[in-house]
Motif scaffolding. Structure first.
Motif, PDB file in Angstrom:
ATOM      1  N   ALA A  21      76.007 -34.763  49.683  1.00  0.00           N
ATOM      2  CA  ALA A  21      75.214 -33.544  49.510  1.00  0.00           C
ATOM      3  C   ALA A  21      74.339 -33.665  48.265  1.00  0.00           C
ATOM      4  N   ALA A  22      74.888 -34.237  47.197  1.00  0.00           N
ATOM      5  CA  ALA A  22      74.113 -34.427  45.966  1.00  0.00           C
ATOM      6  C   ALA A  22      72.986 -35.425  46.189  1.00  0.00           C
ATOM      7  N   LEU A  23      73.253 -36.467  46.996  1.00  0.00           N
ATOM      8  CA  LEU A  23      72.224 -37.459  47.300  1.00  0.00           C
ATOM      9  C   LEU A  23      71.063 -36.815  48.059  1.00  0.00           C
ATOM     10  N   VAL A  24      71.383 -35.993  49.041  1.00  0.00           N
ATOM     11  CA  VAL A  24      70.345 -35.279  49.795  1.00  0.00           C
ATOM     12  C   VAL A  24      69.545 -34.362  48.872  1.00  0.00           C
ATOM     13  N   ALA A  25      70.243 -33.688  47.961  1.00  0.00           N
ATOM     14  CA  ALA A  25      69.595 -32.724  47.068  1.00  0.00           C
ATOM     15  C   ALA A  25      68.614 -33.372  46.106  1.00  0.00           C
ATOM     16  N   GLU A  26      68.707 -34.691  45.916  1.00  0.00           N
ATOM     17  CA  GLU A  26      67.758 -35.389  45.049  1.00  0.00           C
ATOM     18  C   GLU A  26      66.361 -35.445  45.653  1.00  0.00           C
ATOM     19  N   SER A  27      66.263 -35.280  46.964  1.00  0.00           N
ATOM     20  CA  SER A  27      64.972 -35.385  47.640  1.00  0.00           C
ATOM     21  C   SER A  27      64.163 -34.113  47.470  1.00  0.00           C
ATOM     22  N   GLY A  70      74.881 -25.658  56.346  1.00  0.00           N
ATOM     23  CA  GLY A  70      75.984 -26.492  55.881  1.00  0.00           C
ATOM     24  C   GLY A  70      75.903 -26.642  54.377  1.00  0.00           C
ATOM     25  N   ALA A  71      75.824 -27.879  53.911  1.00  0.00           N
ATOM     26  CA  ALA A  71      75.763 -28.140  52.467  1.00  0.00           C
ATOM     27  C   ALA A  71      74.375 -28.537  51.999  1.00  0.00           C
ATOM     28  N   VAL A 102      73.863 -33.525  58.117  1.00  0.00           N
ATOM     29  CA  VAL A 102      74.412 -32.275  57.590  1.00  0.00           C
ATOM     30  C   VAL A 102      75.940 -32.327  57.594  1.00  0.00           C
ATOM     31  N   ARG A 103      76.512 -32.877  58.643  1.00  0.00           N
ATOM     32  CA  ARG A 103      77.977 -32.991  58.710  1.00  0.00           C
ATOM     33  C   ARG A 103      78.506 -33.882  57.594  1.00  0.00           C
ATOM     34  N   ALA A 104      77.863 -35.037  57.381  1.00  0.00           N
ATOM     35  CA  ALA A 104      78.305 -35.956  56.332  1.00  0.00           C
ATOM     36  C   ALA A 104      78.178 -35.316  54.955  1.00  0.00           C
ATOM     37  N   ALA A 105      77.069 -34.603  54.728  1.00  0.00           N
ATOM     38  CA  ALA A 105      76.850 -33.968  53.428  1.00  0.00           C
ATOM     39  C   ALA A 105      77.831 -32.821  53.199  1.00  0.00           C
ATOM     40  N   THR A 106      78.182 -32.123  54.269  1.00  0.00           N
ATOM     41  CA  THR A 106      79.122 -31.007  54.153  1.00  0.00           C
ATOM     42  C   THR A 106      80.532 -31.512  53.875  1.00  0.00           C
ATOM     43  N   ARG A 107      80.847 -32.672  54.410  1.00  0.00           N
ATOM     44  CA  ARG A 107      82.188 -33.237  54.233  1.00  0.00           C
ATOM     45  C   ARG A 107      82.342 -33.952  52.897  1.00  0.00           C
ATOM     46  N   ARG A 108      81.241 -34.527  52.384  1.00  0.00           N
ATOM     47  CA  ARG A 108      81.327 -35.339  51.172  1.00  0.00           C
ATOM     48  C   ARG A 108      80.323 -34.856  50.128  1.00  0.00           C
ATOM     49  N   ARG A 152      80.531 -40.834  67.584  1.00  0.00           N
ATOM     50  CA  ARG A 152      79.858 -40.000  66.585  1.00  0.00           C
ATOM     51  C   ARG A 152      79.364 -38.698  67.197  1.00  0.00           C
ATOM     52  N   TYR A 153      78.677 -38.785  68.341  1.00  0.00           N
ATOM     53  CA  TYR A 153      78.072 -37.600  68.918  1.00  0.00           C
ATOM     54  C   TYR A 153      79.099 -36.646  69.529  1.00  0.00           C
ATOM     55  N   LEU A 154      80.029 -37.192  70.315  1.00  0.00           N
ATOM     56  CA  LEU A 154      80.934 -36.338  71.085  1.00  0.00           C
ATOM     57  C   LEU A 154      82.137 -35.866  70.284  1.00  0.00           C
ATOM     58  N   ARG A 155      82.722 -36.745  69.494  1.00  0.00           N
ATOM     59  CA  ARG A 155      83.913 -36.357  68.745  1.00  0.00           C
ATOM     60  C   ARG A 155      83.588 -35.648  67.436  1.00  0.00           C
ATOM     61  N   ASP A 156      82.504 -36.099  66.764  1.00  0.00           N
ATOM     62  CA  ASP A 156      82.198 -35.587  65.422  1.00  0.00           C
ATOM     63  C   ASP A 156      81.081 -34.547  65.414  1.00  0.00           C
ATOM     64  N   ASP A 157      79.908 -34.914  65.922  1.00  0.00           N
ATOM     65  CA  ASP A 157      78.729 -34.065  65.747  1.00  0.00           C
ATOM     66  C   ASP A 157      78.741 -32.810  66.615  1.00  0.00           C
TER      67      ASP A 157
END
Length: 261
Positions: free
Chosen positions: A58-64, A12-13, A48-54, A234-239
């Motif tokens: 993704a930038a916040l995750v990349a700081e780690s 993903g992102a 991963v879905r949240a980071a790919t959408r926003r 969250r799990y069934l509709r989104d993830d």
């Protein structure tokens, strides 16, 4: 020690490390010896879905410093893309693995997150499992604290005053990563784990799925049964649809690389 940080795959992102749970603990222990800190994101499908959408997430995750595959679809996507991600590495498991590493290295642990009394109970469980483990402190910030500059500053100040070597932050994504960003600036030699529900799990508030269910990539079903009202949408509709798209994209990446060879 080999530089395991070079083995990464784009899912993903986010860039996921191809590392085992033991490898994470070894990396953190070696960094402690160099007085080097860092943060770990346990990237499940939802993250991963949240980071790919926003892009800002993704930038916040990349700081780690480390992003590990917390979810079998993330592991499978990495493998389909051509990188051997060895196993799923969950926040719930790393709570124990890193606490064990801290005990062996003479380091202290701070638990941040959960309902009042829960981090204290988790601390007792960790002490019992790892004799000699030093608990630097615990904190249960009030609900909505992150919307108040004063309450956020108070949570940061309490953690900083404890001078921990490892901070387990169980507030859910992205709240825990945003707080970790603030804590890293004040505690540059500490390691931080965004562990989601890992603290209440350690405290015995609810059980993880059996190992066979985890290995099949179906632990999300176990969680769904435990908390259907909170997790069904969250799990069934989104993830779930996103997981299929993630695997399809990884397969296309692999086939594209093979076609270009």
């Amino acid at each position: 020690m080999p530089d395991i940080s070079q083995a990464r795959v784009r899912v993903g992102a986010v860039d996921v490390w191809a590392v085992s749970e033991a490898g994470v603990a070894d990396h953190v222990a070696e960094a402690w010896r160099r007085s080097a800190g860092g943060a770990i994101v346990t990237a499940n499908v939802d993250i991963v879905r949240a980071a790919t959408r926003r892009p800002e997430l993704a930038a916040l995750v990349a700081e780690s410093e480390m992003v590990v595959a917390d979810g079998m679809p993330v592991v499978w996507a990495g493998r389909l893309a051509g990188v051997r991600v060895p196993e799923r590495v969950t926040g719930a498991s790393l709570v124990f693995t890193l606490a064990g590493a801290a005990a062996r290295e003479g380091r202290s642990v701070y638990l941040l997150g959960g309902e009042p009394g829960v981090p204290e109970k988790a601390a007792e469980v960790l002490r019992a499992r790892y004799p000699g483990l030093r608990i630097a402190g615990t904190d249960s910030p009030p609900f909505g604290f992150d919307t108040s500059a004063d309450l956020t500053a108070a949570a940061v100040a309490k953690a900083v005053a404890a001078e921990p070597d490892l901070v387990l932050v169980g507030l859910g994504f992205p709240k825990q990563e945003r707080l970790i960003r603030l804590l890293k600036a004040e505690l540059p030699r500490a390691w931080f784990l965004g562990c989601g529900a890992g603290i209440p799990m350690a405290a015995g508030e609810f059980r993880r799925a059996p190992g066979v269910v985890q290995n099949l990539g179906a632990e999300w079903l176990h969680r769904l049964v435990l908390e259907p009202r909170r997790l069904a949408k969250r799990y069934l509709r989104d993830d779930l649809p996103f997981a299929f798209r993630l695997l399809g994209g990884a397969l296309r990446t692999r086939l594209g690389h093979q076609a270009g060879e």
